[in-house]
Enzyme design. Structure first.
Site, PDB file in Angstrom:
ATOM      1  N   ASP A 115       0.870  -1.170   0.000  1.00 23.02           N
ATOM      2  CA  ASP A 115       0.000   0.000   0.000  1.00 23.02           C
ATOM      3  C   ASP A 115       0.913   1.228   0.000  1.00 23.02           C
ATOM      4  O   ASP A 115       2.129   1.109   0.204  1.00 23.02           O
ATOM      5  CB  ASP A 115      -0.889  -0.042   1.248  1.00 23.02           C
ATOM      6  CG  ASP A 115      -1.696   1.219   1.433  1.00 23.02           C
ATOM      7  OD1 ASP A 115      -2.385   1.632   0.486  1.00 23.02           O
ATOM      8  OD2 ASP A 115      -1.636   1.794   2.539  1.00 23.02           O
ATOM      9  N   ASP A 159      -0.238   5.183   0.963  1.00 20.58           N
ATOM     10  CA  ASP A 159      -0.479   6.195   1.995  1.00 20.58           C
ATOM     11  C   ASP A 159      -0.510   5.579   3.383  1.00 20.58           C
ATOM     12  O   ASP A 159      -1.315   4.690   3.672  1.00 20.58           O
ATOM     13  CB  ASP A 159      -1.791   6.930   1.710  1.00 20.58           C
ATOM     14  CG  ASP A 159      -1.694   7.823   0.488  1.00 20.58           C
ATOM     15  OD1 ASP A 159      -0.656   8.470   0.322  1.00 20.58           O
ATOM     16  OD2 ASP A 159      -2.664   7.875  -0.293  1.00 20.58           O
ATOM     17  N   LYS A 203     -11.405  11.017  -4.181  1.00 18.28           N
ATOM     18  CA  LYS A 203     -12.669  11.496  -4.759  1.00 18.28           C
ATOM     19  C   LYS A 203     -13.849  10.912  -3.999  1.00 18.28           C
ATOM     20  O   LYS A 203     -14.834  11.617  -3.730  1.00 18.28           O
ATOM     21  CB  LYS A 203     -12.748  11.115  -6.242  1.00 18.28           C
ATOM     22  CG  LYS A 203     -11.778  11.854  -7.139  1.00 18.28           C
ATOM     23  CD  LYS A 203     -12.066  11.636  -8.604  1.00 18.28           C
ATOM     24  CE  LYS A 203     -11.860  10.193  -9.045  1.00 18.28           C
ATOM     25  NZ  LYS A 203     -10.462   9.755  -8.970  1.00 18.28           N
ATOM     26  N   ALA A 243      -7.368  19.499  -8.300  1.00 19.09           N
ATOM     27  CA  ALA A 243      -6.650  20.641  -7.742  1.00 19.09           C
ATOM     28  C   ALA A 243      -5.931  20.241  -6.465  1.00 19.09           C
ATOM     29  O   ALA A 243      -4.793  20.673  -6.215  1.00 19.09           O
ATOM     30  CB  ALA A 243      -7.633  21.780  -7.466  1.00 19.09           C
TER      31      ALA A 243
END
Length: 253
Positions: free
Chosen positions: A8, A10, A52, A78
């Protein structure tokens, strides 16, 4: 030795989640949105995998009046741009033992791969910042972002990586830092070592092959918390081979 190591990103390769939180908050401010994710809220939001998806869940639960006016993909793009700039500037380093274990794997001919729900630009920025420009090329497979429709805890990203590696799940070792990551790897049939991170230290890691504070390095050996093996030391290729053999032994009739 295990034929492949699957990581993984993060919280596992590096303590990046706090940087993600800051990037989200900076993006909200720049967009004129009255939102601020503090650490307690962000810990809860991490139950939803994928940036998201996390943002969409927040809007649906906390700001439904904005649901029709917030462009979630654009806002997330962004945020990703801000995050990758912060990473490129050297905002994080690899967690203890990661660089050493990757070097051991390379020397032993053990392929390494990535299975993550974070976006590919985030992954590549981290690898280049911490391992150099050739960092992404050190991994035989990088499964990231929206390459599969269902995010963790669904096992889809691990199934994708296993197909690309052409290696059975039982012959691999996964590395995760969270309950949802552990659930995804286990659902794919992969024995999993957990290194809890800043935002997951209170998670339930029942079913992990081992839970350790980190993978350890010569200056700061890991602290063993639960699971296979015992005592302090470093998680090495040999350590993983012993743990993997023990799993296979328990599976044999």
């Amino acid at each position: 030795m295990p034929p492949a190591l699957i990581f993984d990103v993060d919280g596992t390769l590096a303590e990046t989640e706090e940087l993600h939180r800051q990037a989200f908050n900076q993006t909200f401010a720049a967009a004129g949105l009255p939102w601020h994710w503090d650490r307690a809220l962000y810990r809860r939001l991490l139950a939803v995998a994928g940036g998201k998806e996390r943002l969409a869940a927040f809007v649906a639960a906390q700001a439904p009046e904005r649901a029709g006016e917030v462009d979630i993909p654009a806002l997330h793009a962004a945020k990703t741009a801000r995050y990758t700039q912060m990473i490129a500037a050297g905002a994080v380093t690899l967690r203890p033992g990661i660089a050493r274990l990757l070097a051991e794997a390379r020397q032993a001919g053990v392929p390494v791969a990535i299975a993550t729900t974070t976006s590919l630009p985030n992954v590549e920025a981290l690898l280049r910042a911490t391992l150099g420009e050739a960092g992404p090329g050190a991994f035989a497979v990088i499964g990231a972002g929206d390459v599969v429709p269902a995010k963790k805890p669904a096992p889809d990203i691990y199934a994708h990586v296993l197909r690309r590696l052409a290696i059975p799940a039982s012959a691999c070792i996964a590395f995760e830092d969270s309950t949802i990551g552990l659930a995804a790897a286990r659902a794919a049939g992969i024995p999993t070592v957990v290194t809890p991170s800043l935002y997951t230290d209170e998670d339930d890691f029942t079913g992990a092959l081992a839970v350790v504070s980190d993978l350890g390095d010569p200056q700061a050996p890991y602290r063993h918390l639960a699971g296979a093996g015992a005592g302090d030391g470093m998680v090495t290729i040999d350590t993983l081979a012993r743990w993997s053999a023990a799993v296979e032994g328990r599976r044999s009739p």
